[in-house]
Motif scaffolding. Structure first.
Motif, PDB file in Angstrom:
ATOM      1  N   VAL A  21      -4.854   3.414   1.449  1.00  0.00           N
ATOM      2  CA  VAL A  21      -5.484   2.117   1.265  1.00  0.00           C
ATOM      3  C   VAL A  21      -4.979   1.558  -0.058  1.00  0.00           C
ATOM      4  N   SER A  22      -5.044   0.223  -0.214  1.00  0.00           N
ATOM      5  CA  SER A  22      -4.590  -0.400  -1.450  1.00  0.00           C
ATOM      6  C   SER A  22      -5.595  -0.140  -2.555  1.00  0.00           C
ATOM      7  N   ALA A  37      -1.136  -0.710  -9.659  1.00  0.00           N
ATOM      8  CA  ALA A  37      -1.462  -0.688  -8.229  1.00  0.00           C
ATOM      9  C   ALA A  37      -0.650   0.410  -7.558  1.00  0.00           C
ATOM     10  N   ASN A  38      -1.207   0.932  -6.448  1.00  0.00           N
ATOM     11  CA  ASN A  38      -0.443   1.931  -5.694  1.00  0.00           C
ATOM     12  C   ASN A  38       0.496   1.219  -4.712  1.00  0.00           C
ATOM     13  N   GLU A  39       1.263   2.016  -3.987  1.00  0.00           N
ATOM     14  CA  GLU A  39       2.303   1.451  -3.120  1.00  0.00           C
ATOM     15  C   GLU A  39       1.730   0.549  -2.038  1.00  0.00           C
ATOM     16  N   PHE A  40       0.517   0.846  -1.565  1.00  0.00           N
ATOM     17  CA  PHE A  40      -0.042   0.094  -0.438  1.00  0.00           C
ATOM     18  C   PHE A  40      -0.445  -1.328  -0.843  1.00  0.00           C
ATOM     19  N   TYR A  41      -0.698  -1.546  -2.137  1.00  0.00           N
ATOM     20  CA  TYR A  41      -0.974  -2.901  -2.615  1.00  0.00           C
ATOM     21  C   TYR A  41       0.238  -3.793  -2.357  1.00  0.00           C
ATOM     22  N   TYR A  42       1.425  -3.276  -2.750  1.00  0.00           N
ATOM     23  CA  TYR A  42       2.631  -4.074  -2.586  1.00  0.00           C
ATOM     24  C   TYR A  42       3.022  -4.180  -1.118  1.00  0.00           C
ATOM     25  N   ASP A  43       2.729  -3.147  -0.317  1.00  0.00           N
ATOM     26  CA  ASP A  43       2.991  -3.228   1.117  1.00  0.00           C
ATOM     27  C   ASP A  43       2.185  -4.353   1.748  1.00  0.00           C
ATOM     28  N   LEU A  44       0.940  -4.551   1.296  1.00  0.00           N
ATOM     29  CA  LEU A  44       0.082  -5.582   1.879  1.00  0.00           C
ATOM     30  C   LEU A  44       0.661  -6.974   1.663  1.00  0.00           C
ATOM     31  N   ILE A  45       1.133  -7.264   0.426  1.00  0.00           N
ATOM     32  CA  ILE A  45       1.576  -8.620   0.140  1.00  0.00           C
ATOM     33  C   ILE A  45       3.046  -8.845   0.475  1.00  0.00           C
TER      34      ILE A  45
END
Length: 796
Positions: A21-22, A37-45
């Motif tokens: 999860v982000s 931020a972790n990797e999933f934050y950047y994956d989301l945007i």
């Protein structure tokens, strides 16, 4: 920009990425600046970390409102700012919000945001941690599937709105097509009947031009003609559900209000479906909140033993010239590391947590070691909160049981952490442990009572304390850290161990938790102790402790006198000295009213006997008072709670001057045995090689599975007595290597023991190892005693 530190923070960041999860850290400034931020934050945007920093400078408002990039989401940003400001103004610990967020490609996703404000400041700005979960699929199903198409009593259509407004029909249900005709059917001049009806109502639609452009909900009435030429009045309710190429996409329900009876039926059906949609959204919000709260709770639980590990490491560094102190620190680091490892295993094995499928691992448990570890972990909280802390034993006749040490520690640490958390400075936290006889000689019952003088709980709240996410709605606790999962988890663990838990509390008077656990007595024979005729003076202001110490000393064959104060102890010791019956040792409590243990020790040295062995006992950390204690003439330290083995150890070492060990460790000798160690990681290979060679065994090594197969295949039959095999390796993994060895046309290929020694530690990993032909499995980090016991089973 990434402001987090290397080292332990890197491990923490790795754990955050494993949660899928982000997770992000922000400043509560005008830009809601991103700190980490972790990797999933950047994956989301849809932006990479470096790209996001270069374009938007880690400023979230710039990301939402950047005209140069075509971002015009000022309204969404303003809404989020209003939520944050409201939460801060009302003194809330954070906020929850479901919102739309634009991605790099211009599309939108729905995210559930859960933020927690923490007591951390960077450049004067408070810090907020935010968990974001992609709920697009859930929202789309709830918005589209639950509201559209043929199960609804009305005409349903989805269309894109261009400036004008102009409407491009994207989809519709059968009732819509029955009224307006399907796409190929047309009205005047090839114009579809739907578009013709929109043109006839241009004045009505034009009045909602700004609402359509902004993507706001609209409600209006149209006069339409169906494909059979019949007039009808349609009530239209439309809401924006998405955007395509920057243009809003609306979902609309057309209700025929020409007939009032049909209108009433439609309204009832819509109200019923609205209730269902609300329930579905509530379930989705609870699920996302559960993940966020779980993350918060586990962050606290993981940092607690980590704090003990870091603290004990620092203490060991400043006592390098004191081997006993260093050994004590290393033992405590080992215990805390095992507790931390168990917690991490639970975090990584998400299926266990989500399904409540937590397993109990029954093994020998040393009650003194367990409580020493718990006290070590909880001491920093007690110290920071300036609280009094005591641990008392009642009728403890056995020190070794069979249970799950990890779960026992979790229960005690959860309860003690809560007691300290909700007790103001100067208050007290106490733990009483009593052993009761079981139904037969092989079982016993532990009654553990943890009480505090904290803020207490209301009667209404007590009825819900063991429910997940329960928190007292009270200004006294709104800003207290915690997820509301602790008590629910604690009760679940107690029940898994076959026990029960009860709580008694009154507002302003503190709380008392009582845990009763059935325990199997471990029949391992204890180490025998033999002492000469010694006379010991025990000094403690607590009557319960004095009675327990008196009985414990007499049980091991020693004579005991007790004093309830420092002044009384000095008078008794002076009288014994004058009568020629000096005490052989004095055991003092550290914290006593009037005259504490250090003051009492100085007077005993000055007025009675400068060589008298004096031991100090306390539930607090020895490092806090070691320097003044040494200067006061203290001979040694005993950690509360005081077990019989603790007493024997202290008397042997500090009174009789004998070399004493708390517990006999079995030794293993595998001289003449040949082992093959297959491990690709150089550091892990070095550690394992050192551990294995300590037993006297001859060890060959291989750097990957293919090399391991080659070594085994090139050796004579029966050359290797045991193969220890890692799983995750380059060239050839351990599972493939094991299957290859078993298939070799070699006399011992099917019989040589192969043990997986790997960080793949879950049940499915063990099963995969067995299916590949391995005989056993041991998880990293390696428990040396467990490894030696396993090796003994195959080598002897």
């Amino acid at each position: 920009m990434d402001r987090m530190l290397p080292g332990r923070e890197y491990e923490y960041a790795t754990l955050m990425n494993m949660l899928h999860v982000s997770v992000s850290k922000h400043l509560l400034d005008a830009h809601f600046t991103l700190v980490w931020a972790n990797e999933f934050y950047y994956d989301l945007i849809g932006y990479g970390k470096d790209e996001y920093e270069a374009i938007f400078h880690n400023q979230c408002d710039t990301y939402y409102t950047n005209p140069a990039l075509g971002f015009h989401d000022e309204e969404e940003w303003n809404k989020m700012g209003a939520v944050v400001m409201k939460a801060i103004a009302e003194g809330k610990p954070g906020y929850n919000r479901t919102a739309r967020m634009r991605r790099r490609d211009g599309s939108y996703i729905w995210v559930q945001m859960t933020a927690t404000f923490v007591d951390e400041y960077i450049d004067g700005c408070q810090v907020s941690y935010t968990v974001m979960t992609d709920v697009t699929e859930t929202m789309q199903q709830q918005i589209d599937q639950s509201v559209t198409y043929d199960n609804l009593p009305g005409f349903v259509a989805k269309f894109r709105v261009a400036p004008g407004p102009q409407f491009a029909l994207l989809d519709a249900n059968e009732r819509f097509n029955e009224f307006f005709g399907s796409a190929p059917e047309s009205g005047c001049g090839g114009e579809s009947l739907f578009q013709e009806n929109l043109r006839r109502n241009a004045d009505v639609l034009g009045g909602f031009r700004s609402q359509f452009s902004a993507g706001e909900p609209v409600h209006f009435v149209l006069r339409a003609v169906d494909r059979h030429g019949q007039d009808a009045w349609l009530q239209v309710n439309a809401a924006c559900t998405d955007r395509q190429s920057g243009e809003p996409v609306y979902l609309a329900i057309f209700i025929d209000i020409t007939n009032e009876t049909e209108l009433r039926q439609m309204r009832e059906a819509l109200e019923r479906q609205a209730r269902e949609l609300k329930d579905a959204l509530s379930l989705a919000e609870r699920a996302n909140r559960a993940k966020s709260d779980f993350l918060s709770h586990m962050s606290h639980d993981i940092r607690t033993p980590m704090n003990a590990i870091v603290g004990m490491t620092d203490i060991a560094k400043v006592h390098l010239d004191d081997p006993d102190k260093v050994l004590d620190c290393l033992n405590k680091i080992t215990l805390s590391s095992r507790h931390l490892l168990g917690l991490i295993n639970d975090v990584l094995d998400m299926s266990k947590i989500e399904n409540g499928n937590i397993m109990i691992n029954t093994a020998p448990v040393s009650l003194p070691e367990l409580l020493e570890n718990v006290v070590t972990i909880i001491q920093p909280n007690i110290k920071v909160n300036c609280q009094e802390f005591s641990v008392r034993l009642h009728g403890i006749r056995h020190e070794r049981f069979r249970s799950d040490a990890l779960r026992l520690r979790q229960i005690l640490i959860n309860l003690l952490s809560n007691a300290s958390k909700f007790t103001p400075a100067g208050g007290s936290v106490r733990m009483d442990i009593e052993e009761r006889s079981g139904m037969d000689g092989s079982a016993a019952e532990l009654r553990i009572v943890i009480s505090d003088t904290g803020i207490g709980m209301s009667t209404a709240y007590l009825a819900h304390i063991f429910e997940p996410f329960s928190r007292e709605q009270d200004s006294r606790v709104d800003k207290t850290e915690g997820s509301g999962l602790g008590m629910a988890i604690t009760r679940r663990l107690v029940e898994l161990l076959g026990g029960s838990i009860e709580v008694d509390s009154r507002v302003g008077e503190g709380s008392t938790f009582t845990v009763i656990l059935p325990m199997q007595i471990d029949d391992t024979p204890s180490q025998p102790y033999h002492f000469p005729d010694l006379h010991i003076l025990v000094v403690d202001d607590g009557a319960v402790t004095r009675e327990y110490m008196d009985n414990a000393l007499r049980d091991i064959g020693l004579n005991a006198d007790c004093a309830d104060s420092g002044a009384g102890a000095v008078a008794m010791a002076r009288a014994a000295h004058l009568a020629g019956r000096d005490y052989d040792a004095v055991i003092l409590d550290w914290k006593m009213p009037g005259m504490d243990g250090l003051q009492t020790a100085r007077l005993l040295r000055e007025q009675v006997d400068g060589a008298l062995p004096i031991l100090i006992m306390s539930a607090y950390d020895w490092s806090e008072i070691e320097a003044p204690a040494r200067s006061a003439g203290i001979s040694g330290f005993l950690q509360k709670p005081i077990f019989r083995s603790t007493l024997c150890y202290g008397i042997q070492k500090f009174v009789l001057g004998r070399a004493a060990v708390k517990q006999e460790t079995p030794t293993y000798h595998f001289s003449g045995k040949r082992l093959l160690l297959v491990e690709d990681n150089e550091l892990n290979r070095e550690i394992a090689l050192e551990i294995l060679q300590e037993t006297g065994a001859q060890v060959d090594t291989a750097n990957n599975g293919a090399q391991g197969v080659e070594r085994f295949q090139g050796s004579p039959a029966g050359y290797y007595d045991l193969i220890l095999m890692d799983i995750q390796m380059p060239v050839m993994d351990g599972l493939t290597a094991a299957r290859t060895i078993r298939a070799l046309p070699k006399a011992d290929a099917a019989s040589v023991p192969i043990v997986a020694m790997t960080a793949d530690a879950f049940a499915e990993d063990v099963a995969a190892a067995k299916q590949a032909g391995m005989d056993d499995h041991i998880a990293k980090p390696i428990d040396v005693a467990q490894l030696y016991r396993l090796m003994e089973g195959y080598l002897q």
